[in-house]
Design an enzyme around this catalytic site. Structure first.
Site, PDB file in Angstrom:
ATOM      1  CG  ASP A   1       1.713 -20.119   1.835  1.00  0.00           C
ATOM      2  OD1 ASP A   1       2.522 -19.845   2.747  1.00  0.00           O
ATOM      3  OD2 ASP A   1       2.063 -20.670   0.775  1.00  0.00           O
TER       4      ASP A   1
ATOM      5  CE  LYS B   1       4.644 -17.897  -0.564  1.00  0.00           C
ATOM      6  NZ  LYS B   1       4.121 -19.206  -0.203  1.00  0.00           N
TER       7      LYS B   1
ATOM      8  CE1 TYR C   1      -3.044  -3.025   0.185  1.00  0.00           C
ATOM      9  CE2 TYR C   1      -3.475  -2.559   2.493  1.00  0.00           C
ATOM     10  CZ  TYR C   1      -3.689  -3.321   1.360  1.00  0.00           C
ATOM     11  OH  TYR C   1      -4.566  -4.383   1.415  1.00  0.00           O
TER      12      TYR C   1
ATOM     13  CG  ASP D   1     -11.194  -8.557   6.759  1.00  0.00           C
ATOM     14  OD1 ASP D   1     -10.793  -7.708   7.588  1.00  0.00           O
ATOM     15  OD2 ASP D   1     -11.955  -8.257   5.817  1.00  0.00           O
TER      16      ASP D   1
ATOM     17  CG  ASP E   1      -6.314  -5.355   4.451  1.00  0.00           C
ATOM     18  OD1 ASP E   1      -7.286  -5.473   5.219  1.00  0.00           O
ATOM     19  OD2 ASP E   1      -6.356  -4.703   3.395  1.00  0.00           O
TER      20      ASP E   1
HETATM   21 MG    MG Z   1      -9.349  -4.728   5.374  1.00  0.00          MG
END
Ligand code: MG
Ligand code: NAI
Length: 328
Positions: free
Chosen positions: A199, A168, A123, A227, A223
């Protein structure tokens, strides 16, 4: 203490007033500065967030934020990404432990916190869109990795003195850099560490969440994992977050503006109320913060819950019940 209040769009306009009714119950010396930011403002003025808004926010100590609907504009720049950068809110802290009486998809108890780097990584905003290709540059700096690792170690100290570094590094050079900086910071702080590939982490977090305590990772991975963590902790309506830097902080539920239920008065206000709890902790108001946790547990035990948790109570019913119970 001066707080910028940004309800935003959709259910943000319902859960933030609900959370403020709980904050008001403490009678603390707090000045609230209401600000209109988001899709509604974009429709009205063509701009979701102005330089004036940023200046007003920088004049406050922290922000209580609802959620913003992403406008349908290909040139739209995320309000939250901009705020995180402008206020240098480099650590996104998301605690996950199931609240009492919440029916969980997994059987075990757990209590972990995801510490997500919040200003760089995928980001960073370094992007190119061409006719036949698109590029996003993932920038990780030593300063950015060091300070997020320091934040994770500080959180780990009063807990289990261990961090899990998620990366990773088997594929991405930027991630072997992240891993090496994080493990170096952990060693310097006398904190033990283990590593997980992202992963494998996505898989293990569902099967064995009780194994984890403080998880530190880069922006996009954090992020996504947070969730996922919200799903195993009982749902988006319950999970708060803090975006913190060295000077400012912004507190927000991790859910979005939920246009599917907006305006019905049935949004779960608990994520926003627990975001107020995190704000009170940040202010050093520890007793008030604890009293919110107790009140939320009590109200859940009484079954005063919104439809997402199987109840038939409204947003205001839940926040009124919690507001009446704090300080007791
Ligand atoms: Mg989010
Ligand atoms: P969402 O989090 O708004 O909703 C996902 C699902 O969870 C929906 O079914 C919704 O009804 C439910 N839900 C969320 N919060 C709830 C609550 N407090 N109580 C009961 N149910 C709740 O995510 P979605 O639908 O992907 O995004 C909607 C809009 O919000 C989009 O424009 C998106 O860009 C934006 N968004 C904004 C965020 C922010 O401002 N921090 C974060 C995530 C999404």
């Amino acid at each position: 203490m001066k707080i910028a209040i940004v309800p935003g769009d959709g259910i943000g306009k319902e859960v933030i007033p609900a959370a403020l009714s709980v904050l008001d119950a403490f009678g603390l010396d707090i000045e609230k500065i209401p600000l209109e930011i988001g899709y509604g403002k974009w429709k009205r003025t063509g701009s979701a967030l102005t330089d004036d808004d940023i200046n007003l926010i920088k004049d406050c100590d922290c922000v209580l934020f609802g959620a913003i609907t992403t406008p349908p504009d290909p040139n739209y720049r995320s309000v939250l990404v901009r705020l995180r950068k402008e206020l240098d809110l480099y650590a996104n802290i998301r605690p996950f432990s199931p609240l009492k009486t919440v029916k969980l998809p997994c059987a075990k108890k757990f209590d972990f916190v995801i510490v997500r780097e919040n200003t760089e990584g995928m980001y960073s905003g370094v992007e190119e869109l061409h006719e036949d290709a698109a590029y996003t540059t993932r920038v990780l700096t030593r300063k950015g990795c060091e300070r997020i690792a320091e934040r994770a170690c500080a959180l780990a100290k009063p807990r289990k003195k261990n961090i899990t570094v998620v990366h990773k590094a088997n594929v991405l050079k930027s991630d072997s850099f992240f891993r090496d900086v994080c493990t170096g910071v952990a060693k310097r702080n006398g904190i033990s560490y283990n590593e997980m590939l992202v992963d494998a982490m996505a898989y293990d977090l569902i099967l064995r969440p009780e194994k984890y305590d403080v998880i530190v990772t880069t922006n996009l991975f954090g992020d996504i994992l947070s969730d996922e963590a919200a799903a195993i902790a009982g749902g988006l309506g319950l999970c708060p977050s803090a975006n913190v830097g060295d000077r400012y902080a912004l507190f927000e539920p991790i859910h979005g503006s939920a246009p599917d239920i907006a305006g019905k008065g049935i949004a779960n206000p608990i994520a926003a109320i627990l975001s107020v709890r995190m704000m009170l902790e940040w202010m050093g108001e520890m007793e008030s913060a604890k009293s919110i946790s107790r009140a939320v547990d009590n109200v859940l035990q009484q079954g005063i819950v919104t439809p997402d948790m199987g109840g038939s109570y409204s947003t205001v019913d839940v926040s009124d019940a919690i507001a009446k119970m704090v300080n007791r």
